[in-house]
Design an enzyme around this catalytic site. Structure first.
Site, PDB file in Angstrom:
ATOM      1  N   ARG A  22       0.849  -1.195   0.000  1.00  0.00           N
ATOM      2  CA  ARG A  22       0.000   0.000   0.000  1.00  0.00           C
ATOM      3  C   ARG A  22       0.881   1.239   0.000  1.00  0.00           C
ATOM      4  NH1 ARG A  22      -4.669  -1.540   4.369  1.00  0.00           N
ATOM      5  NH2 ARG A  22      -5.371  -3.400   3.254  1.00  0.00           N
ATOM      6  N   SER A 113      -8.028  -0.747   0.920  1.00  0.00           N
ATOM      7  CA  SER A 113      -9.097  -0.912   1.912  1.00  0.00           C
ATOM      8  C   SER A 113      -9.829   0.400   2.192  1.00  0.00           C
ATOM      9  CB  SER A 113      -8.527  -1.527   3.192  1.00  0.00           C
ATOM     10  OG  SER A 113      -9.579  -1.894   4.046  1.00  0.00           O
ATOM     11  N   HIS A 114      -9.840   0.821   3.455  1.00  0.00           N
ATOM     12  CA  HIS A 114     -10.628   1.994   3.856  1.00  0.00           C
ATOM     13  C   HIS A 114      -9.857   3.298   3.685  1.00  0.00           C
ATOM     14  CE1 HIS A 114      -8.360   0.047   6.998  1.00  0.00           C
ATOM     15  NE2 HIS A 114      -8.076   1.255   7.418  1.00  0.00           N
ATOM     16  N   LYS A 126      -2.684  -6.635  -3.648  1.00  0.00           N
ATOM     17  CA  LYS A 126      -2.287  -7.816  -2.886  1.00  0.00           C
ATOM     18  C   LYS A 126      -2.612  -9.075  -3.672  1.00  0.00           C
ATOM     19  CE  LYS A 126      -6.322  -8.753   0.037  1.00  0.00           C
ATOM     20  NZ  LYS A 126      -6.711  -9.203   1.371  1.00  0.00           N
ATOM     21  N   ASP A 277     -16.788  -0.769   3.950  1.00  0.00           N
ATOM     22  CA  ASP A 277     -15.617   0.078   3.698  1.00  0.00           C
ATOM     23  C   ASP A 277     -15.230   0.107   2.213  1.00  0.00           C
ATOM     24  OD1 ASP A 277     -14.543  -2.487   3.492  1.00  0.00           O
ATOM     25  OD2 ASP A 277     -12.583  -1.846   4.225  1.00  0.00           O
ATOM     26  N   ASP A 279     -13.211  -1.443   0.146  1.00  0.00           N
ATOM     27  CA  ASP A 279     -13.164  -2.659  -0.673  1.00  0.00           C
ATOM     28  C   ASP A 279     -14.202  -3.690  -0.254  1.00  0.00           C
ATOM     29  OD1 ASP A 279     -11.767  -3.042   1.728  1.00  0.00           O
ATOM     30  OD2 ASP A 279     -10.606  -4.694   0.874  1.00  0.00           O
ATOM     31  N   ASP A 281     -14.926  -5.269   2.690  1.00  0.00           N
ATOM     32  CA  ASP A 281     -14.751  -6.387   3.625  1.00  0.00           C
ATOM     33  C   ASP A 281     -15.132  -6.047   5.070  1.00  0.00           C
ATOM     34  OD1 ASP A 281     -12.541  -4.820   4.034  1.00  0.00           O
ATOM     35  OD2 ASP A 281     -11.057  -6.420   3.756  1.00  0.00           O
ATOM     36  N   ARG A 282     -15.208  -4.754   5.405  1.00  0.00           N
ATOM     37  CA  ARG A 282     -15.591  -4.404   6.788  1.00  0.00           C
ATOM     38  C   ARG A 282     -17.089  -4.093   6.880  1.00  0.00           C
ATOM     39  NH1 ARG A 282     -10.815  -0.770   9.626  1.00  0.00           N
ATOM     40  NH2 ARG A 282      -9.130  -2.218   9.134  1.00  0.00           N
ATOM     41  N   THR A 344      -3.982 -10.544  15.802  1.00  0.00           N
ATOM     42  CA  THR A 344      -4.695  -9.591  14.943  1.00  0.00           C
ATOM     43  C   THR A 344      -4.377  -9.854  13.468  1.00  0.00           C
ATOM     44  OG1 THR A 344      -4.666  -7.937  16.667  1.00  0.00           O
ATOM     45  CG2 THR A 344      -4.889  -7.126  14.430  1.00  0.00           C
ATOM     46  N   GLU A 363     -13.126  -9.835  14.033  1.00  0.00           N
ATOM     47  CA  GLU A 363     -12.207  -8.964  14.747  1.00  0.00           C
ATOM     48  C   GLU A 363     -12.981  -7.760  15.263  1.00  0.00           C
ATOM     49  OE1 GLU A 363      -7.948  -8.746  13.299  1.00  0.00           O
ATOM     50  OE2 GLU A 363      -9.081  -8.530  11.452  1.00  0.00           O
ATOM     51  N   GLU A 364     -12.437  -7.148  16.304  1.00  0.00           N
ATOM     52  CA  GLU A 364     -13.091  -5.961  16.856  1.00  0.00           C
ATOM     53  C   GLU A 364     -13.082  -4.794  15.877  1.00  0.00           C
ATOM     54  OE1 GLU A 364     -10.876  -3.303  17.351  1.00  0.00           O
ATOM     55  OE2 GLU A 364      -9.280  -4.641  16.723  1.00  0.00           O
ATOM     56  N   SER A 365     -12.194  -4.862  14.886  1.00  0.00           N
ATOM     57  CA  SER A 365     -12.009  -3.752  13.952  1.00  0.00           C
ATOM     58  C   SER A 365     -13.007  -3.823  12.792  1.00  0.00           C
ATOM     59  CB  SER A 365     -10.580  -3.761  13.437  1.00  0.00           C
ATOM     60  OG  SER A 365     -10.253  -5.047  12.917  1.00  0.00           O
ATOM     61  N   LYS A 376     -12.786 -11.283   5.151  1.00  0.00           N
ATOM     62  CA  LYS A 376     -13.948 -10.794   5.868  1.00  0.00           C
ATOM     63  C   LYS A 376     -14.918 -10.229   4.843  1.00  0.00           C
ATOM     64  CE  LYS A 376     -11.072  -6.883   7.198  1.00  0.00           C
ATOM     65  NZ  LYS A 376      -9.917  -6.795   8.094  1.00  0.00           N
ATOM     66  N   ARG A 496      -2.779   1.255  20.381  1.00  0.00           N
ATOM     67  CA  ARG A 496      -4.169   0.849  20.590  1.00  0.00           C
ATOM     68  C   ARG A 496      -4.285   0.231  21.982  1.00  0.00           C
ATOM     69  NH1 ARG A 496      -5.865   1.655  15.512  1.00  0.00           N
ATOM     70  NH2 ARG A 496      -5.001   0.519  13.732  1.00  0.00           N
TER      71      ARG A 496
HETATM   72  C1  G1P Z   1      -6.016  -3.100  11.741  1.00  0.00           C
HETATM   73  C2  G1P Z   1      -7.017  -3.821  12.620  1.00  0.00           C
HETATM   74  C3  G1P Z   1      -6.935  -5.312  12.377  1.00  0.00           C
HETATM   75  C4  G1P Z   1      -7.153  -5.606  10.890  1.00  0.00           C
HETATM   76  C5  G1P Z   1      -6.164  -4.789  10.065  1.00  0.00           C
HETATM   77  C6  G1P Z   1      -6.420  -4.962   8.572  1.00  0.00           C
HETATM   78  O1  G1P Z   1      -4.701  -3.510  12.055  1.00  0.00           O
HETATM   79  O2  G1P Z   1      -6.814  -3.526  13.979  1.00  0.00           O
HETATM   80  O3  G1P Z   1      -7.892  -5.972  13.156  1.00  0.00           O
HETATM   81  O4  G1P Z   1      -6.980  -6.966  10.617  1.00  0.00           O
HETATM   82  O5  G1P Z   1      -6.285  -3.407  10.385  1.00  0.00           O
HETATM   83  O6  G1P Z   1      -7.712  -4.562   8.201  1.00  0.00           O
HETATM   84  P1  G1P Z   1      -3.732  -2.710  13.081  1.00  0.00           P
HETATM   85  O7  G1P Z   1      -3.601  -1.291  12.553  1.00  0.00           O
HETATM   86  O8  G1P Z   1      -4.389  -2.723  14.415  1.00  0.00           O
HETATM   87  O9  G1P Z   1      -2.434  -3.472  13.064  1.00  0.00           O
HETATM   88 ZN    ZN Z   2     -11.203  -3.317   3.737  1.00  0.00          ZN
END
Ligand code: G1P
Ligand code: ZN
Length: 543
Positions: A22, A113-114, A126, A277, A279, A281-282, A344, A363-365, A376, A496
């Site tokens: 990226r 991604s986002h 990727k 988001d 792409d 996936d979220r 993670t 995941e919490e994210s 996801k 975090r």
């Molecule tokens: C963050 C999220 C993690 C997710 C990743 C990719 O990573 O916390 O759960 O898998 O983006 O989407 P981090 O910045 O915390 O390493």
């Molecule tokens: Zn994404």
């Protein structure tokens, strides 16, 4: 025979992880930059001659140009066929679906991604393997070492193909099939969910709002929600996909999906709200004046899975990343199924799903998924919730509060301290680590610490070991404080802090999470000496 241009190019080494490479668009636009990465992928992935490659992206700026380059390189390198989404578009979960369905050798997904899009913003690429999931570390390491030594790449000297015309075209010896980006994915969704029941729900006075944030899920939402499920077009917002995502930051959370949050917390709010988001996936799930944490969402999906046709026979097991709350653990315990706690990142779930150990994971994210693909999947999560709502005929808030009453509530929050200087951030973590022994057994505000450690994970499938995956402070009563440095931040370090406590008493389950966790939040900042190290008094983002 293909006409191959051979060139020698200096490559600035970049270590692309499983989320790929990226960088700013301007970096990708440098001569030969993308080409070197793509050739390094092709050099690292084994013998694909005669096979199919899937190509598509989230539609951000530079998606089309990159797609044309990749197609010409795939032709020159010996792929027999490429399946490419019309306009160069494929959401990440749709790409995963198509790789699996058509038994492709792998796929190249174009996305950051986002992260914001546009000429001055981000681009990414990727590689996903034949199971539809991100390439494992051995492959990304091979790609990386290739980028350090590459001296030439192969590209067909041909004119661009038409990315807008569905059907097959020829590029040298390779055929390129431009496919509808939505059809296969929509079919997969139809095979998993009870579309009739959801359609009935949506034709009642139940109202939903979906926010595509001007990114890739726009076209998917139009087909799935509007055409197939009858959602009125004006209930979908920002569904016109744009190359710059409308100048926004398509990350579905309470901060960035503000437009949707305002609708869901406003007067006359719809019954259900969701966003995805860049792409696709979220996901974020909301009820009327109600936010479902991603950790709770996973737990509720697991508890209600048998209401959904695709999961009616039950789920094999569940997995969550370590910092994700233990809400799903309580469900797994009651269902008598295994629950895996992984580091993670999505890549750890793939092995568990391939081995049949896990059906749902998250995941919490704001990431939730199942073994239907190996990424996801944002819209899948939205449909899963709609299916549950259609069967239970209750509000989002009722479903969540009944869940807490049955399984207990895991109060949860994540505090991010963004763009902290790297030196002090690392020093803070090292300092805390050096005090683990002293902290174990210590008492804070009536809570006693059971264990302090660095999370390590041994993959139960391939026995690979991942260490240093976050610092855990585990309390006797089940409360947890986790410290991690982000692996995806672009500016300095992002600290975090994940904070959680468990409440089984229904009378105490209705609090605001920040209030319920106030003591633990204080303990987290005290224990880590966060302010001394960073000069910060409050987080930049609270989720
Ligand atoms: C963050 C999220 C993690 C997710 C990743 C990719 O990573 O916390 O759960 O898998 O983006 O989407 P981090 O910045 O915390 O390493
Ligand atoms: Zn994404």
């Amino acid at each position: 025979m293909s006409n191959q241009i051979q060139k020698t190019i200096p490559f600035e080494g970049q270590r692309p992880g499983t989320s790929g490479l990226r960088k700013k668009v301007k970096v990708f636009q440098q001569a030969h930059y993308l080409e070197n990465f793509v050739q390094s992928v092709f050099d690292a992935i084994g013998d694909f001659s005669g096979s199919t490659l899937v190509v598509g992206g989230d539609g951000r700026f530079y998606n089309r140009e990159a797609t044309q380059i990749i197609l010409k390189m795939a032709a020159a390198n010996g792929f027999a066929k490429v399946l490419v989404g019309q306009g160069g578009i494929l959401s990440t979960p749709a790409a995963s679906c198509i790789i699996r369905k058509y038994k492709a050798y792998g796929g190249l997904i174009l996305s950051a991604s986002h992260n914001p899009a546009g000429p001055d913003e981000d681009f990414g690429i990727k590689y996903n393997i034949s199971n539809g999931g991100p390439a494992p570390e051995a492959v990304t390491e091979a790609i990386f070492s290739g980028t350090e030594t590459i001296s030439e790449y192969k590209i067909l000297d041909a004119s661009d193909i038409s990315l807008d015309d569905i059907g097959t075209q020829q590029l040298g010896d390779m055929s390129v099939e431009v496919i509808n980006p939505v059809t296969d994915y929509a079919e997969l969704m139809q095979s998993l969910f009870d579309f009739d029941a959801i359609r009935t729900l949506l034709s009642s006075d139940f109202r939903m709002a979906f926010d595509a944030m001007h990114a890739v899920t726009g076209p998917y939402a139009k087909v799935v929600f509007e055409d197939m499920l009858g959602v009125p077009a004006d209930n979908n917002i920002n569904c016109e996909a744009k190359e710059d995502f409308g100048g926004g930051h398509p990350d579905p959370n309470l901060t960035y999906a503000k437009e949707l949050v305002d609708i869901m917390y406003g007067d006359n709010a719809p019954d259900f709200g969701a966003a995805s988001d860049g792409d696709g996936d979220r996901n974020m799930i909301l009820g009327k004046h109600f936010f479902v944490t991603p950790s709770d969402s996973l737990a509720i999906m697991a508890a209600n899975a048998t209401l959904v046709p695709g999961y009616a026979d039950g789920i094999a097991g569940v997995a969550r990343s370590m910092p994700t709350s233990a809400a799903v653990d309580h469900v797994a315990k009651k269902l008598g199924i295994d629950c895996y706690e992984t580091p993670t990142g999505w890549k750890f779930f793939g092995n568990l799903m391939d081995a049949g150990k896990v059906t749902l994971c998250g995941e919490e994210s704001f990431g939730t998924g199942s073994d239907h693909v190996r990424e996801k999947d944002g819209l899948w999560a939205v449909l899963f919730w709609l299916n549950i709502l259609a069967v239970r005929k209750q509000s989002v808030a009722q479903i969540v509060t009944e869940h807490w009453a049955e399984f207990g509530r895991s109060y949860y929050t994540r505090h991010d301290y963004e763009a902290v200087d790297t030196g002090p951030a690392n020093a803070m973590m090292d300092d805390l680590r050096s005090r683990y022994d002293k902290l174990a057994g210590a008492n804070f505000a009536g809570r006693s610490i059971k264990v302090c450690d660095d999370f390590a994970y041994t993959d139960p499938v391939d026995q690979s070991v991942s260490t240093g995956q976050g610092m855990r402070i585990l309390f006797e009563d089940g409360a947890r404080i986790i410290f991690r440095l982000s692996g995806t931040g672009t500016e300095g370090a992002t600290i975090r802090i994940y904070i959680e406590s468990y409440e089984s008493d229904t009378a105490k389950q209705g609090m605001d999470a920040q209030d319920a966790l106030r003591d633990l939040i204080g303990i987290a900042t005290d224990i880590s000496h966060l302010t001394q190290y960073t000069g910060r008094y409050k987080p930049t983002v609270i989720t």
